[in-house]
Design a protein around this motif. Structure first.
Motif, PDB file in Angstrom:
ATOM      1  N   CYS A 105       0.836  -1.208   0.000  1.00 19.25           N
ATOM      2  CA  CYS A 105       0.000   0.000   0.000  1.00 19.25           C
ATOM      3  C   CYS A 105       0.867   1.253   0.000  1.00 19.25           C
ATOM      4  O   CYS A 105       0.616   2.201  -0.769  1.00 19.25           O
ATOM      5  CB  CYS A 105      -0.911   0.007   1.233  1.00 19.25           C
ATOM      6  N   ARG A 106       1.889   1.276   0.853  1.00 19.73           N
ATOM      7  CA  ARG A 106       2.766   2.436   0.927  1.00 19.73           C
ATOM      8  C   ARG A 106       3.508   2.663  -0.384  1.00 19.73           C
ATOM      9  O   ARG A 106       3.653   3.794  -0.854  1.00 19.73           O
ATOM     10  CB  ARG A 106       3.757   2.283   2.083  1.00 19.73           C
ATOM     11  N   GLY A 114      -1.928  10.985  -4.657  1.00 22.68           N
ATOM     12  CA  GLY A 114      -3.298  11.095  -4.188  1.00 22.68           C
ATOM     13  C   GLY A 114      -3.386  11.063  -2.679  1.00 22.68           C
ATOM     14  O   GLY A 114      -2.386  10.943  -1.979  1.00 22.68           O
ATOM     15  N   PRO A 115      -4.596  11.153  -2.148  1.00 21.69           N
ATOM     16  CA  PRO A 115      -4.778  11.112  -0.696  1.00 21.69           C
ATOM     17  C   PRO A 115      -4.496   9.747  -0.098  1.00 21.69           C
ATOM     18  O   PRO A 115      -4.246   9.623   1.104  1.00 21.69           O
ATOM     19  CB  PRO A 115      -6.250  11.495  -0.516  1.00 21.69           C
ATOM     20  N   GLY A 116      -4.550   8.692  -0.910  1.00 25.79           N
ATOM     21  CA  GLY A 116      -4.325   7.338  -0.410  1.00 25.79           C
ATOM     22  C   GLY A 116      -4.595   6.320  -1.498  1.00 25.79           C
ATOM     23  O   GLY A 116      -4.688   6.662  -2.683  1.00 25.79           O
ATOM     24  N   VAL A 117      -4.743   5.067  -1.095  1.00 23.21           N
ATOM     25  CA  VAL A 117      -5.006   3.982  -2.041  1.00 23.21           C
ATOM     26  C   VAL A 117      -6.249   3.215  -1.621  1.00 23.21           C
ATOM     27  O   VAL A 117      -6.735   3.343  -0.496  1.00 23.21           O
ATOM     28  CB  VAL A 117      -3.809   3.010  -2.137  1.00 23.21           C
ATOM     29  N   GLY A 118      -6.747   2.398  -2.532  1.00 18.95           N
ATOM     30  CA  GLY A 118      -7.831   1.477  -2.232  1.00 18.95           C
ATOM     31  C   GLY A 118      -7.300   0.061  -2.188  1.00 18.95           C
ATOM     32  O   GLY A 118      -6.214  -0.229  -2.711  1.00 18.95           O
ATOM     33  N   ALA A 136      -1.715   3.782   7.130  1.00 21.02           N
ATOM     34  CA  ALA A 136      -2.358   5.090   7.004  1.00 21.02           C
ATOM     35  C   ALA A 136      -2.711   5.449   5.570  1.00 21.02           C
ATOM     36  O   ALA A 136      -3.645   6.224   5.336  1.00 21.02           O
ATOM     37  CB  ALA A 136      -1.448   6.160   7.605  1.00 21.02           C
ATOM     38  N   SER A 137      -1.993   4.901   4.590  1.00 20.72           N
ATOM     39  CA  SER A 137      -2.268   5.252   3.190  1.00 20.72           C
ATOM     40  C   SER A 137      -3.517   4.579   2.642  1.00 20.72           C
ATOM     41  O   SER A 137      -4.022   4.975   1.588  1.00 20.72           O
ATOM     42  CB  SER A 137      -1.070   4.897   2.308  1.00 20.72           C
ATOM     43  N   LEU A 138      -4.032   3.577   3.338  1.00 24.37           N
ATOM     44  CA  LEU A 138      -5.235   2.878   2.873  1.00 24.37           C
ATOM     45  C   LEU A 138      -6.472   3.640   3.319  1.00 24.37           C
ATOM     46  O   LEU A 138      -6.822   3.648   4.496  1.00 24.37           O
ATOM     47  CB  LEU A 138      -5.266   1.441   3.402  1.00 24.37           C
ATOM     48  N   LEU A 139      -7.158   4.267   2.372  1.00 20.84           N
ATOM     49  CA  LEU A 139      -8.349   5.064   2.666  1.00 20.84           C
ATOM     50  C   LEU A 139      -9.631   4.422   2.159  1.00 20.84           C
ATOM     51  O   LEU A 139     -10.715   4.769   2.622  1.00 20.84           O
ATOM     52  CB  LEU A 139      -8.222   6.460   2.046  1.00 20.84           C
TER      53      LEU A 139
END
Length: 272
Positions: A105-106, A114-118, A136-139
């Motif tokens: 994910c990181r 972007g704000p994060g990943v899926g 934290a990157s997993l939104l």
């Protein structure tokens, strides 16, 4: 030369694990975890569907061979179930394979911005995203028909402390759950447990967990039984797509850093 046409292929190593990953598309990152039959053509078709809608899709090969048949994957299932990387029976314990998946994910977030990943887990891997929510990157996590631990209707394959941590996050991370109404492998009690365990951030309008139950008695909400979901009146893929767009494409809150996606777009805009 990639084992899956139209996708780039590379080896990923982290936390003592090494496995191939297949990538396609531009835009913000989405990690797609294949279900128990393996990385089948149905999963690849779903990955292409997401890539065509503006996401950079990454598929780790966690077991089996690329594009293996559903029959072969199910025949090998007993061997998969005893691998140490996967927690099949014990409740309250995450699989060790989730450690490198959090690292992945990181990596994808750094590359795609972007704000994060899926991240989308399905069936056998459906509950993996629960432990991945420590990252934290997993939104935009999605738990599609999470089936582990087996024979434990209210069980979850994640430590209670991890769910507490996820509830305590100050961002808008939100988990989407999908299941068929008559699915014995993913009973309603499992989602009720998640609903009780995951609370939204203070003053946040975004629920920490929301679920969609599809009418009918089937299992694979996004791949093998996707036509059944459509017949039941719910386009499960569209539900996932809207979840990803809401979490990743809407303007992020000011305290979430926005990385530039240029690197990911340029590197993978021409798939191998």
């Amino acid at each position: 030369m990639s084992a899956i046409k139209g996708f780039s292929e590379e080896l990923f190593t982290a936390d003592g694990h090494t496995f191939p990953i297949f990538r396609k598309g531009g835009g913000y990152g989405v990690i797609l975890l294949h279900e128990l039959p393996g990385l089948t053509s149905e999963t690849v078709e779903f990955a292409e569907w997401l890539a065509d809608r503006g996401f950079h899709v990454v598929m780790p090969l966690l077991f089996g061979r690329p594009l293996q048949s559903v029959t072969l994957g199910l025949l090998k299932a007993p061997f998969v179930c005893i691998r140490k990387e996967f927690n099949t029976l014990a409740a309250g314990k995450s699989s060790t394979i989730t450690l490198p998946l959090r690292t992945l994910c990181r990596k994808i977030h750094m590359e795609c911005g972007g704000p994060g990943v899926g991240a989308i887990g399905m069936c056998y891997t459906g509950g993996f995203v629960l432990a991945m929510m420590l990252e934290a990157s997993l939104l935009a996590p999605v738990a599609a028909q999470p089936s582990l631990p087996l024979c434990r209707p209210e069980g979850l394959d994640v430590e209670p402390e991890a769910l507490s941590f996820a509830s305590g996050r100050r961002d808008t991370m939100s988990l989407l759950g999908l299941r068929f109404e008559g699915d014995a492998l993913c009973p309603a009690s499992r989602f009720k447990r998640l609903e009780a365990s995951l609370q939204p951030a203070a003053e946040s309008p975004v629920p920490r967990f929301h679920s969609v139950t599809v009418p009918g008695k089937a299992h694979s909400t996004l791949t093998l039984d996707y036509p059944t979901a459509l017949k039941g009146g719910i386009d499960t893929r569209e539900v996932v797509l809207q979840h990803l767009r809401k979490q990743l494409l809407d303007p992020p809150s000011p305290d979430i850093p926005l990385n530039r996606p240029d690197n990911c777009r340029k590197r993978y805009e021409h798939d191998i």
